[in-house]
Write a protein that holds these residues in place. Structure first.
Motif, short mmCIF file in Angstrom:
data_model
loop_
_atom_site.label_atom_id
_atom_site.label_comp_id
_atom_site.label_asym_id
_atom_site.label_seq_id
_atom_site.Cartn_x
_atom_site.Cartn_y
_atom_site.Cartn_z
N MET A 2 0.84 -1.20 0.00
CA MET A 2 0.00 0.00 0.00
C MET A 2 0.87 1.25 0.00
O MET A 2 1.89 1.32 0.67
N SER A 3 0.46 2.26 -0.77
CA SER A 3 1.20 3.51 -0.84
C SER A 3 1.16 4.22 0.51
O SER A 3 0.12 4.24 1.18
N MET A 4 2.28 4.80 0.89
CA MET A 4 2.33 5.55 2.13
C MET A 4 2.15 7.05 1.89
O MET A 4 1.61 7.75 2.73
N ILE A 5 2.60 7.55 0.73
CA ILE A 5 2.38 8.94 0.36
C ILE A 5 1.23 8.95 -0.64
O ILE A 5 1.34 8.44 -1.75
N LEU A 6 0.11 9.51 -0.24
CA LEU A 6 -1.11 9.40 -1.03
C LEU A 6 -1.38 10.62 -1.91
O LEU A 6 -1.95 10.49 -2.99
N PHE A 7 -1.01 11.78 -1.44
CA PHE A 7 -1.28 13.01 -2.18
C PHE A 7 -0.23 14.04 -1.83
O PHE A 7 0.26 14.08 -0.70
N ALA A 8 0.12 14.86 -2.79
CA ALA A 8 1.11 15.93 -2.55
C ALA A 8 0.76 17.15 -3.38
O ALA A 8 0.16 17.04 -4.47
N CYS A 9 1.12 18.31 -2.88
CA CYS A 9 0.87 19.54 -3.63
C CYS A 9 1.92 20.59 -3.26
O CYS A 9 2.58 20.49 -2.22
N VAL A 10 2.05 21.57 -4.12
CA VAL A 10 2.91 22.72 -3.89
C VAL A 10 2.01 23.94 -3.79
O VAL A 10 1.13 24.15 -4.64
N VAL A 11 2.18 24.74 -2.75
CA VAL A 11 1.32 25.91 -2.54
C VAL A 11 2.18 27.14 -2.30
O VAL A 11 3.36 27.04 -1.95
N ARG A 12 1.58 28.30 -2.50
CA ARG A 12 2.25 29.56 -2.18
C ARG A 12 1.94 29.93 -0.74
O ARG A 12 0.78 29.93 -0.33
N VAL A 13 2.97 30.24 0.03
CA VAL A 13 2.81 30.38 1.48
C VAL A 13 1.93 31.57 1.84
O VAL A 13 1.09 31.48 2.74
N ARG A 14 2.08 32.69 1.17
CA ARG A 14 1.42 33.90 1.63
C ARG A 14 -0.10 33.85 1.55
O ARG A 14 -0.80 34.50 2.31
N ASP A 15 -0.66 33.05 0.61
CA ASP A 15 -2.11 32.99 0.49
C ASP A 15 -2.66 31.59 0.31
O ASP A 15 -3.87 31.41 0.13
N GLY A 16 -1.79 30.57 0.36
CA GLY A 16 -2.25 29.20 0.23
C GLY A 16 -2.68 28.81 -1.16
O GLY A 16 -3.34 27.76 -1.34
N LEU A 17 -2.34 29.59 -2.18
CA LEU A 17 -2.74 29.27 -3.55
C LEU A 17 -2.07 27.98 -4.01
O LEU A 17 -0.84 27.89 -4.00
N PRO A 18 -2.83 26.95 -4.43
CA PRO A 18 -2.20 25.73 -4.93
C PRO A 18 -1.56 25.98 -6.29
O PRO A 18 -2.19 26.53 -7.19
N LEU A 19 -0.31 25.59 -6.43
CA LEU A 19 0.43 25.82 -7.67
C LEU A 19 0.51 24.56 -8.52
O LEU A 19 0.50 24.64 -9.75
N SER A 20 0.59 23.41 -7.88
CA SER A 20 0.67 22.14 -8.60
C SER A 20 0.29 21.04 -7.61
O SER A 20 0.39 21.21 -6.40
N ALA A 21 -0.17 19.90 -8.14
CA ALA A 21 -0.59 18.81 -7.26
C ALA A 21 -0.52 17.48 -7.99
O ALA A 21 -0.54 17.43 -9.23
N THR A 30 -1.98 13.66 -9.00
CA THR A 30 -3.29 13.13 -9.35
C THR A 30 -3.88 12.40 -8.15
O THR A 30 -3.21 11.65 -7.46
N ASP A 31 -5.16 12.63 -7.93
CA ASP A 31 -5.84 12.06 -6.76
C ASP A 31 -6.60 10.81 -7.16
O ASP A 31 -7.54 10.87 -7.96
N PHE A 32 -6.19 9.65 -6.63
CA PHE A 32 -6.86 8.39 -6.95
C PHE A 32 -7.70 7.88 -5.78
O PHE A 32 -8.28 6.81 -5.86
N TYR A 33 -7.79 8.63 -4.70
CA TYR A 33 -8.48 8.15 -3.50
C TYR A 33 -9.74 8.98 -3.28
O TYR A 33 -9.70 10.22 -3.34
N HIS A 34 -10.84 8.30 -3.02
CA HIS A 34 -12.12 9.00 -2.91
C HIS A 34 -12.92 8.55 -1.69
O HIS A 34 -14.14 8.71 -1.66
N THR A 35 -12.27 8.00 -0.69
CA THR A 35 -12.98 7.64 0.52
C THR A 35 -13.37 8.91 1.28
O THR A 35 -12.75 9.97 1.11
N GLN A 36 -14.38 8.79 2.13
CA GLN A 36 -14.86 9.95 2.87
C GLN A 36 -13.78 10.52 3.78
O GLN A 36 -13.62 11.74 3.89
#
Length: 250
Positions: free
Chosen positions: A1-20, A22-28
């Motif tokens: 089983m994968s241990m790192i499931l999702f990752a993203c890069v964001v801008r610190v000053r406002d939290g704007l997502p810059l890149s991420a 692919t999300d394969f997990y859809h559990t609640q």
């Protein structure tokens, strides 16, 4: 089983997502963790360079330096040293690919879409390559964590703190009244028709009087206005149309 499931890069000053990735997990539980990650991204400037938000099944790890932060959702079994080593790798890759001016001018989410594939490759590498091949890097990160431990939060803290950030408290909002359009009765339609007829008669009389007044005296101006004012009043009254607003809750 994968241990790192999702990752993203964001801008610190406002939290704007810059890149991420692919999300394969859809559990609640995972989707809830994603929501809390977005909340935490808005507050990264309040925390030191490294931190973790711990949950029941997933942990959120973040590492920031300058105006760029990398964040990841990992399983509880993922060692902290591996998570932060992965985030440091992403940070170096991203900052080497894009200069600070380009990052600061980004105005829309996921502006650096082409970096997504690099995140995917790095995630696969850390999930499936034998950890012994990364032993020296993991050991270095572990020593840094021992010397300066990351700040530790709980996933619930991300929502509680977000409610009081910048001096604002969460407010209880009452639902707005629900309105809908309803047709008026036959009597209302008749009233509308009579108003239109009265407006037309006043307009015709006013125009007729004005046409036959070559030199208009003050008293004749008053007579003309006596027709035009009721005409305008009828027009404003008719603007409501054959519908009226009704409160659905009543």
């Amino acid at each position: 089983m994968s241990m790192i499931l999702f990752a993203c890069v964001v801008r610190v000053r406002d939290g704007l997502p810059l890149s991420a990735s692919t999300d394969f997990y859809h559990t609640q539980d995972f989707l809830e963790c994603r929501r809390r990650l977005k909340t935490l991204a808005l507050r990264l400037a309040q925390y030191p360079g490294r931190g973790s938000a711990e949950g029941r099944d997933f942990n959120i790890h973040f590492s920031s330096l300058g105006d760029v932060a990398c964040m990841a959702i990992c399983s509880r079994q993922c060692p902290a040293a591996m998570a932060f080593c992965f985030l440091e790798t992403l940070w170096w890759e991203f900052t080497a690919s894009y200069d600070i001016t380009c990052i600061g001018l980004a105005s829309r989410p996921y502006a650096f879409l082409e970096f997504d594939s690099i995140i995917q490759k790095a995630k696969w590498h850390f999930n499936y390559v034998n950890s012994t091949q990364m032993e020296s890097s993991l050991q270095k990160i572990q020593e840094e964590l021992d010397f300066q431990p990351p700040v530790v939060l709980t996933l619930e803290d991300t929502d509680v703190a977000n409610g009081v950030m910048n001096g604002h408290t969460q407010m209880h909002l009452e639902p707005a009244p629900n309105f809908r359009m309803e047709p008026v009765t036959a009597l209302g339609v008749l009233s509308l028709v009579l108003n239109i007829m009265c407006a037309a008669l006043n307009l015709i009389r006013g125009i007729h009087l004005a046409e036959h007044s070559l030199q208009v005296a003050h008293e004749e101006i008053g007579n003309i206005l006596a027709f035009f004012i009721p005409f305008i009043a009828c027009i404003f009254q008719d603007r409501q149309g054959p519908f009226c607003w009704l409160d659905q809750t009543s």
